[in-house]
Design a protein around this motif. Structure first.
Motif, PDB file in Angstrom:
ATOM      1  N   TYR A  37      50.754  36.933  36.562  1.00  0.00           N
ATOM      2  CA  TYR A  37      51.901  37.804  36.770  1.00  0.00           C
ATOM      3  C   TYR A  37      52.145  37.900  38.261  1.00  0.00           C
ATOM      4  O   TYR A  37      51.260  37.610  39.066  1.00  0.00           O
ATOM      5  N   ARG A  38      53.339  38.326  38.642  1.00  0.00           N
ATOM      6  CA  ARG A  38      53.639  38.430  40.063  1.00  0.00           C
ATOM      7  C   ARG A  38      54.502  39.649  40.346  1.00  0.00           C
ATOM      8  O   ARG A  38      55.212  40.144  39.478  1.00  0.00           O
ATOM      9  N   GLN A  39      54.423  40.111  41.583  1.00  0.00           N
ATOM     10  CA  GLN A  39      55.199  41.259  42.008  1.00  0.00           C
ATOM     11  C   GLN A  39      55.724  41.019  43.423  1.00  0.00           C
ATOM     12  O   GLN A  39      54.947  40.894  44.364  1.00  0.00           O
ATOM     13  N   GLN A  44      59.383  45.158  40.199  1.00  0.00           N
ATOM     14  CA  GLN A  44      58.343  45.415  39.222  1.00  0.00           C
ATOM     15  C   GLN A  44      57.532  44.146  38.969  1.00  0.00           C
ATOM     16  O   GLN A  44      58.018  43.033  39.170  1.00  0.00           O
ATOM     17  N   ARG A  45      56.304  44.339  38.540  1.00  0.00           N
ATOM     18  CA  ARG A  45      55.474  43.207  38.189  1.00  0.00           C
ATOM     19  C   ARG A  45      56.084  42.474  36.994  1.00  0.00           C
ATOM     20  O   ARG A  45      56.516  43.107  36.016  1.00  0.00           O
ATOM     21  N   GLU A  46      56.120  41.148  37.063  1.00  0.00           N
ATOM     22  CA  GLU A  46      56.740  40.368  36.009  1.00  0.00           C
ATOM     23  C   GLU A  46      55.809  39.273  35.501  1.00  0.00           C
ATOM     24  O   GLU A  46      54.949  38.764  36.221  1.00  0.00           O
ATOM     25  N   ALA A  91      55.709  36.362  46.329  1.00  0.00           N
ATOM     26  CA  ALA A  91      55.207  37.541  45.630  1.00  0.00           C
ATOM     27  C   ALA A  91      53.694  37.588  45.754  1.00  0.00           C
ATOM     28  O   ALA A  91      53.059  36.624  46.188  1.00  0.00           O
ATOM     29  N   TYR A  93      50.585  37.391  43.477  1.00  0.00           N
ATOM     30  CA  TYR A  93      50.285  36.861  42.159  1.00  0.00           C
ATOM     31  C   TYR A  93      48.972  37.435  41.656  1.00  0.00           C
ATOM     32  O   TYR A  93      47.966  37.429  42.365  1.00  0.00           O
ATOM     33  N   TYR A  94      48.989  37.932  40.415  1.00  0.00           N
ATOM     34  CA  TYR A  94      47.848  38.597  39.815  1.00  0.00           C
ATOM     35  C   TYR A  94      47.348  37.830  38.600  1.00  0.00           C
ATOM     36  O   TYR A  94      48.144  37.409  37.756  1.00  0.00           O
ATOM     37  N   TRP A 105      42.684  42.971  35.410  1.00  0.00           N
ATOM     38  CA  TRP A 105      43.537  42.404  36.448  1.00  0.00           C
ATOM     39  C   TRP A 105      42.730  42.053  37.683  1.00  0.00           C
ATOM     40  O   TRP A 105      41.769  42.739  38.037  1.00  0.00           O
ATOM     41  N   GLY A 108      44.936  40.257  43.283  1.00  0.00           N
ATOM     42  CA  GLY A 108      46.180  39.677  43.744  1.00  0.00           C
ATOM     43  C   GLY A 108      45.988  38.759  44.933  1.00  0.00           C
ATOM     44  O   GLY A 108      45.098  38.961  45.760  1.00  0.00           O
TER      45      GLY A 108
END
Length: 115
Positions: A37-39, A44-46, A91, A93-94, A105, A108
């Motif tokens: 996922y990325r923010q 918002q995180r997507e 972004a 990245y998570y 999680w 990042g």
């Protein structure tokens, strides 16, 4: 606690490539669905991509055809190969691990795409 250690982020020019890695500490790593996922700033995180225990993959429309998620169960590692990067990919990245009630999680890693 489940630890996810990410690496591979950095600065890259538009059109360039990066590969992110996430090493997990979970026992029975093979049963987890892994994801990225990325923010971006002020966003918002997507969702970016996921890969199941059976190696079934899903991608966000924005990255499909450019990014590839993969896993190596022996190394307890999930990868995100990112090609043809765009400034919009910038972004944090998570890494994510999910199975049953577990939803963990990573810390990042920053990816910056800029000329």
């Amino acid at each position: 606690q489940v630890q996810l250690v990410e690496s591979g982020g950095g600065l890259v020019q538009p059109g360039g490539s990066l590969t992110l890695s996430c090493v997990a500490s979970q026992n029975n790593f093979n049963i987890y669905t892994m994801g990225w996922y990325r923010q971006a700033p002020e966003k918002q995180r997507e969702f970016v991509a996921t890969i199941s225990r059976f190696a079934v993959t899903n991608y966000a429309d924005s990255v499909k055809g450019r990014f590839t998620i993969s896993r190596n169960n022996a190394k307890k590692t999930v990868y995100l190969q990112m090609n043809n990067l765009e400034p919009e990919d910038t972004a944090v990245y998570y890494c994510n691990a999910k199975a049953g009630t577990v939803d963990s999680w990573g810390q990042g890693t920053q990816v910056t795409v800029s000329s």
